[in-house]
Design an enzyme around this catalytic site. Structure first.
Site, PDB file in Angstrom:
ATOM      1  CB  SER A 138      -0.924   0.001   1.236  1.00  0.00           C
ATOM      2  OG  SER A 138      -1.824  -1.094   1.191  1.00  0.00           O
ATOM      3  CB  ILE A 163       1.632  -9.284 -10.907  1.00  0.00           C
ATOM      4  CG1 ILE A 163       2.751  -8.485 -10.221  1.00  0.00           C
ATOM      5  CG2 ILE A 163       1.072  -8.533 -12.113  1.00  0.00           C
ATOM      6  CD1 ILE A 163       2.306  -7.208  -9.543  1.00  0.00           C
ATOM      7  CD  GLU A 250      -6.858  -1.148  -7.814  1.00  0.00           C
ATOM      8  OE1 GLU A 250      -6.334  -2.151  -7.270  1.00  0.00           O
ATOM      9  OE2 GLU A 250      -6.194  -0.189  -8.240  1.00  0.00           O
ATOM     10  NE  ARG A 251      -7.941   2.288  -2.747  1.00  0.00           N
ATOM     11  CZ  ARG A 251      -7.067   3.209  -2.422  1.00  0.00           C
ATOM     12  NH1 ARG A 251      -7.436   4.481  -2.312  1.00  0.00           N
ATOM     13  NH2 ARG A 251      -5.809   2.889  -2.204  1.00  0.00           N
ATOM     14  N   GLY A 347     -23.317 -25.929   7.864  1.00  0.00           N
ATOM     15  CA  GLY A 347     -22.766 -26.936   8.758  1.00  0.00           C
ATOM     16  C   GLY A 347     -21.482 -27.522   8.196  1.00  0.00           C
ATOM     17  N   GLY A 348     -21.251 -28.809   8.448  1.00  0.00           N
ATOM     18  CA  GLY A 348     -20.029 -29.469   8.003  1.00  0.00           C
ATOM     19  C   GLY A 348     -19.850 -29.439   6.501  1.00  0.00           C
ATOM     20  CB  THR A 373      -4.654  -2.811   3.909  1.00  0.00           C
ATOM     21  OG1 THR A 373      -4.209  -1.548   4.446  1.00  0.00           O
ATOM     22  CG2 THR A 373      -3.466  -3.579   3.358  1.00  0.00           C
ATOM     23  CD  GLU A 375      -6.187  -3.110   8.340  1.00  0.00           C
ATOM     24  OE1 GLU A 375      -6.841  -3.968   8.960  1.00  0.00           O
ATOM     25  OE2 GLU A 375      -5.841  -3.275   7.143  1.00  0.00           O
TER      26      GLU A 375
END
Length: 385
Positions: A138, A163, A250-251, A347-348, A373, A375
């Site tokens: 980032s 990439i 992009e985001r 479940g499983g 990220t 953050e």
């Protein structure tokens, strides 16, 4: 039938409905039957890119004069949604289409647009975006790949990792330092055609937690000679500006993938709990199941409404960096939460690879990391407070 039944947004037209239908039909014919085989092989067929190009899916928002379909970002959003609903999350379409192509369109010279964009539309060129390095994710200032002048051209040295489209790509947009003394602002973007290019080599296809058939790779540039016209745009040291201007789209695209996966996860889970029985009755009949699904549908519906609104803002040029960061961070976080809760209702069996919810659980995790990220997204939002 989809678990989410929101009215269409204001920007939606009959053209978008036809595009959604044709994209859905193409994916279910040309992609869905091969997903298991591609997952086992760890890579999709190269010819699938050409077929997607023939279906008009690779350059939806590129003007017709450069070989595209002449649409706008809303058309890319429709295609992205159908890709997510089909479970083709590993396909690096987003890098090629709504991410790399606009770099060429917005910042390239007229000659560069005419040279590269038509070939991207036909699938002759498959694109990758090489920013991330082993020591720089980032943090763009940490980029160590460098390009130095050599006569009229450049010499490129460095390595990139994580990439997308790394094995198939034969056109790579590479971020490199051209003025190390200027920090991030001394960065330039280079468009590198890789077929039989001396000094370029592909590293290994990386083994990952999810996105099994995405050909995420290492790339290396060793004294690679580039012509002057490989520099994106008319002058160097514009890369940081170009990247920052492009990251909101992009985001937003990452947020769109999150919405589509939430919708698919809920649709599959609702169908499953109606059929699966426990203690002599369908799992759907338990109040806990109903409350869980009611809560998830509410959250996913709000997420889709927010995303659709931001697509409309982006078309008008009004979706700023902070808003796009909100889309990326909150929707990818919610995507992971909802897929986890849906898996619990399986479940499983939800832990078994043959059930799509298992793959979605793994594939969703990277959404909180790439594109910046979550953050970092919070930091960008906090700057507006």
């Amino acid at each position: 039938m989809s678990a989410l039944d929101l009215p269409k947004p204001a920007w939606w037209t009959d053209e978008h409905s036809m595009l959604a239908e044709s994209t859905r039909s193409f994916l279910h014919k040309e992609f869905v039957p091969h997903l298991d085989r591609w997952s086992e092989a760890g890579i999709m067929d190269r010819e699938a890119w050409t077929k997607a190009a023939d279906a008009g899916l690779l350059s939806a928002s590129i003007p017709e004069e450069y070989g595209g379909a002449g649409g706008d970002y809303s058309h890319e959003a429709v295609i992205a949604h159908e890709i997510g609903l089909a479970g083709a999350d590993s396909w690096g379409w987003a890098i090629h289409g709504p991410i790399v192509a606009p770099y060429i369109l917005h910042y390239g010279t007229e000659e560069q647009k005419k040279n590269w964009l038509p070939k991207m539309a036909t699938g002759e060129l498959v694109a990758a975006l090489a920013m991330t390095e082993p020591g720089a994710g980032s943090d763009v200032q940490g980029i160590r790949t460098k390009a130095e002048r050599s006569g009229n051209g450049w010499v490129l040295n460095g390595s990139k990792t994580f990439i997308t489209n790394g094995q198939h790509a034969n056109m790579v947009v590479v971020a490199a330092k051209t003025d190390p003394s200027a920090g991030a602002k001394g960065t330039s973007l280079f468009v590198v055609e890789t077929d039989n290019a001396p000094g370029f080599r592909r590293g290994r296809k990386l083994k990952k937690l999810g996105l099994d058939w995405a050909d995420t790779s290492e790339l290396f540039f060793d004294d690679m000679k580039l012509p002057a016209e490989a520099l994106l745009g008319p002058e160097p040291n514009q890369g940081f500006y170009q990247m920052m201007r492009s990251l909101p789209q992009e985001r937003l695209t990452i947020g769109g993938a999150a919405v589509a996966m939430m919708e698919r996860a809920l649709t599959l889970t609702i169908a499953y709990v109606k059929e699966r029985k426990a203690f002599g009755k369908p799992v759907m009949d338990f109040q806990n199941t109903q409350f869980e699904l009611a809560d998830m549908k509410t959250e996913a519906t709000m997420a889709k409404a927010f995303y659709d609104t931001c697509v409309g803002l982006h078309i008008e040029g009004r979706c700023d960096t902070a808003t796009a960061s909100m889309v990326k961070y909150k929707l990818s976080d919610l995507q992971n939460t909802i897929v986890d809760r849906c898996l619990q209702l399986f479940g499983g069996y939800g832990f078994m690879d043959e059930y799509p919810i298992s793959r979605m659980y793994r594939d969703a995790r990277i959404q909180r990391i790439y594109g910046g990220t979550n953050e970092i997204m919070k930091l960008l939002i906090a700057r507006t407070l």
